[in-house]
Design an enzyme around this catalytic site. Structure first.
Site, PDB file in Angstrom:
ATOM      1  N   SER A 271     -14.507  14.798  -7.745  1.00 52.22           N
ATOM      2  CA  SER A 271     -15.686  15.033  -6.920  1.00 52.22           C
ATOM      3  C   SER A 271     -16.575  16.125  -7.519  1.00 52.22           C
ATOM      4  O   SER A 271     -17.105  15.977  -8.609  1.00 52.22           O
ATOM      5  CB  SER A 271     -15.267  15.372  -5.494  1.00 52.22           C
ATOM      6  OG  SER A 271     -16.377  15.404  -4.626  1.00 52.22           O
TER       7      SER A 271
ATOM      8  N   ASP B 274     -20.455  10.876  -3.329  1.00 50.79           N
ATOM      9  CA  ASP B 274     -20.020  10.601  -1.947  1.00 50.79           C
ATOM     10  C   ASP B 274     -20.585  11.631  -0.967  1.00 50.79           C
ATOM     11  O   ASP B 274     -20.368  11.523   0.237  1.00 50.79           O
ATOM     12  CB  ASP B 274     -18.492  10.514  -1.839  1.00 50.79           C
ATOM     13  CG  ASP B 274     -17.774  11.806  -2.158  1.00 50.79           C
ATOM     14  OD1 ASP B 274     -18.415  12.760  -2.651  1.00 50.79           O
ATOM     15  OD2 ASP B 274     -16.542  11.874  -1.918  1.00 50.79           O
TER      16      ASP B 274
ATOM     17  N   LYS C  51     -17.010   9.017   3.483  1.00 50.12           N
ATOM     18  CA  LYS C  51     -18.340   9.575   3.247  1.00 50.12           C
ATOM     19  C   LYS C  51     -18.991   8.850   2.076  1.00 50.12           C
ATOM     20  O   LYS C  51     -18.322   8.487   1.109  1.00 50.12           O
ATOM     21  CB  LYS C  51     -18.257  11.085   3.011  1.00 50.12           C
ATOM     22  CG  LYS C  51     -17.354  11.557   1.898  1.00 50.12           C
ATOM     23  CD  LYS C  51     -17.331  13.074   1.868  1.00 50.12           C
ATOM     24  CE  LYS C  51     -16.404  13.600   0.783  1.00 50.12           C
ATOM     25  NZ  LYS C  51     -14.967  13.415   1.123  1.00 50.12           N
TER      26      LYS C  51
ATOM     27  N   GLU D  14     -18.909  15.255   8.430  1.00 44.41           N
ATOM     28  CA  GLU D  14     -18.270  16.569   8.399  1.00 44.41           C
ATOM     29  C   GLU D  14     -19.250  17.556   7.777  1.00 44.41           C
ATOM     30  O   GLU D  14     -20.127  17.170   6.986  1.00 44.41           O
ATOM     31  CB  GLU D  14     -16.952  16.551   7.626  1.00 44.41           C
ATOM     32  CG  GLU D  14     -17.065  16.214   6.158  1.00 44.41           C
ATOM     33  CD  GLU D  14     -15.730  16.215   5.448  1.00 44.41           C
ATOM     34  OE1 GLU D  14     -14.699  16.450   6.117  1.00 44.41           O
ATOM     35  OE2 GLU D  14     -15.710  15.975   4.234  1.00 44.41           O
TER      36      GLU D  14
END
Length: 595
Positions: free
Chosen positions: A151, A309, A417, A403
């Site tokens: 990520s 994402d 997400k 979130e």
């Protein structure tokens, strides 16, 4: 205590198992240099497999991300799926990867482990953005999905993310079951990096990406307005994989092409222009985006993190750039999704939204006023996604979930997400707001005027001593005059007031207590392995204090709803000061408070 002979034995074990020349040489060189402390760190423990899969530095050693540990993890996962999922081989697994160093090799070895066991493998040879893996699991009705990505972590890290057959990230007890099965399958079955190219069991999931964008196009309501818009967006991929997907998302919505931050638009595993490739870090991470936007007279910046994402948004207001928080974006997108659901004819009492328990209570307040269903979930989209599916099984239309760490789900495209669908949906909404004569920030102000001004402050205390952390939370839970008898019998003595404001609710997900339920049992999952307590105060303040699973921190997430922003900030500041002074007592324990 590991002796030198023990470490030498671990080195030999590593060399017997590892066939990667690079990591074998690393370990051998450390032994020759006499770097026993480093070898102890690398070989003395195994990389932990949890609900987030794996994530660590890419180095040789059992505690790191490398070809061997990825192969071992894949072997354990394959065996676990055979045991737990019906027709797992025939349904197969989906495998994708990002552009980070070693990501392709990790993906190839993952495929090898599954093919060796007779699994069908849906393999993406090119880079993809992370949400395409769960989307493909759903499309192919696969047994599981694996995405190789770290990520927005620094360049030296990589990770291994697992999705279950329901296209959600795994939750307990699967993490424990997989971890145990990994330990039973540590000897590599095959090191054939090219098996995914030659095996009849492997195939590219052709047509799935096209289907993703067809489904994404269904989220658009105002294509004709989009096509006429002159609104300018600046986009950065943060050196990640997002650009081609973001470009196509704008195209299927009929949005005008965005202006690219050219220095960051192509995938680059070294992330040369940013130390931390995370748009949530603040204006520093978006400095090139701001320069590009200013040169082109664009007043909105949209940014994906490297695996696309997540979504960050900034807007130019009176010659200053405002970077919206995840909670502010959540309020804007949540309100937009509510309007969309209503316009689609869905009964209000059948609309549902979900947010993590440490996110803003804005959606909860909006649900009170408007009459739709709102539910909290534990932090992380593994919990948010599963909670969303539960609501859909009850007959609700899941309109939105999010979130605070800039992760958003629009509709039912994926139960994870997705920075690409959120990007297109937001851009279309910004066009609508512009047509109404509103900026995004002005729209946010109208929401606050209607539902209350929500201000938040999130930070942490640094604490390296686990015993001190335990003492702090036991004192919060059992009071200053705690005794061993009180601790054993579970007689709670939570504070009755904080900052002089009465406490009207306490939820403790460590011990399983909730003062606001009839049986005093929380509706959210309980875990004794981590500390997490939420307080609700009479002045509409809500805050959670919890430990970090990966860092030596006591984190807090606080928010207060007030009649005005100024008053809300003043009242919240007093509550936050009391968190440090009275609850954590940071000065007594000489803790560093990052505020």
């Amino acid at each position: 205590m590991l002796e030198k002979s023990d470490i030498a034995a671990l080195v030999q074990e590593w060399l017997q198992l590892d066939q990667n020349d690079e990591t074998r040489t690393e370990i051998t060189a450390l032994l020759e240099q006499g770097s026993y402390e480093e070898l102890k760190k690398r070989l003395g423990t195994r990389i932990a497999f949890g609900t987030a899969g794996l994530r660590s530095k890419m180095e040789g050693g059992f505690s790191r991300m490398n070809d061997l540990t990825v192969l071992q993890t894949s072997q354990g996962l394959a065996k676990y799926l055979l045991k737990m999922v019906h027709d797992a081989k025939e349904r197969g697994v989906v495998i994708g990867h990002d552009h980070r160093h070693h990501s392709e090799n990790f993906a190839r070895l993952t495929a090898t482990a599954f093919i060796t066991q007779g699994f069908r493998v849906w393999y993406y040879h090119d880079y993809i953005h992370t949400p395409l893996v769960p989307y493909t699991v759903k499309q192919k009705k696969a047994a599981a999905g694996i995405m190789i990505t770290a990520s927005h972590n620094p360049k030296q890290d990589n990770g291994y993310k697992v999705y279950w057959e329901n296209a959600c990230q795994i939750i307990p007890p699967h993490d424990k079951g997989i971890a145990e099965t990994i330990l039973d399958n540590l000897t590599p079955w095959s090191w054939d990096y090219n098996l995914v190219d030659t095996s009849d069991l492997a195939a590219e999931p052709e047509g799935v990406i096209d289907n993703y964008f067809k489904d994404l196009a269904e989220l658009s309501r105002f294509r004709s307005d989009n096509e006429k818009s002159t609104l300018k967006f600046t986009y950065t991929a943060m050196h990640g994989v997002g650009a081609p997907f973001a470009k196509r998302a704008f195209e299927v919505f009929g949005l005008p092409p965005f202006i690219t931050v050219d220095e960051q638009i192509k995938p680059d595993p070294d992330f040369p222009t940013v130390e931390f490739p995370n748009p949530e870090e603040g204006k520093g991470s978006l400095s090139l985006s701001i320069q590009t936007a200013d040169r082109n007279n664009a007043h909105l910046i949209v940014a994906n993190d490297p695996d696309a994402d997540r979504l960050a948004i900034a807007e130019k207001i009176n010659d200053e750039w405002k970077l919206f928080t995840g909670n502010q974006i959540g309020a804007v997108l949540g309100a937009a999704c509510f309007e969309k659901a209503k316009a689609s004819g869905i009964p209000i009492d059948k609309i549902a939204m979900v947010a993590s328990t440490v996110s803003s209570k804005f959606l909860a307040r909006m649900a009170e006023v408007e009459g739709f269903r709102f539910e909290e979930a534990l932090t992380g989209f593994k919990w948010i996604g599963n909670k969303s599916m539960d609501l859909e099984k009850e007959g609700y239309h899941l309109a939105f979930a999010y979130e605070e760490a800039i992760g958003f789900t629009i509709g039912d495209l994926v139960k994870d997400k997705d920075g690409i669908s959120a990007l297109a949906f937001f851009a279309e909404w910004a066009v609508q707001l512009n047509n109404r004569g509103l900026t995004v920030n002005q729209y946010l102000e109208t929401l606050y005027a209607k539902y209350g001004y929500f201000v938040s402050e999130n930070s942490y205390f640094i604490c390296d001593d686990k015993q001190v952390i335990k003492t702090i939370f036991e004192r919060i839970r059992y009071g200053h005059d705690q005794t061993q008898e009180n601790l054993k019998s579970g007689i709670y003595a939570y504070p009755k007031q904080i900052a002089g404001v009465p406490v009207i609710g306490v939820r403790d997900l460590t011990v399983g207590y909730d003062s606001n339920t009839p049986d005093n049992k929380p509706t959210l999952p309980v875990s004794s392995s981590s500390e997490m307590i939420t307080f609700r105060l009479k002045n509409n303040a809500v805050f959670t204090i919890r430990t970090s699973g990966t860092e030596p921190k006591i984190k807090y997430y606080s928010e207060l709803r007030g009649e005005s922003e100024e008053q809300a900030r003043k009242d919240l500041s007093q509550v936050v000061q009391a968190i440090g002074d009275d609850l954590v007592e940071y000065q007594q324990y000489d803790l560093v408070w990052r505020r």
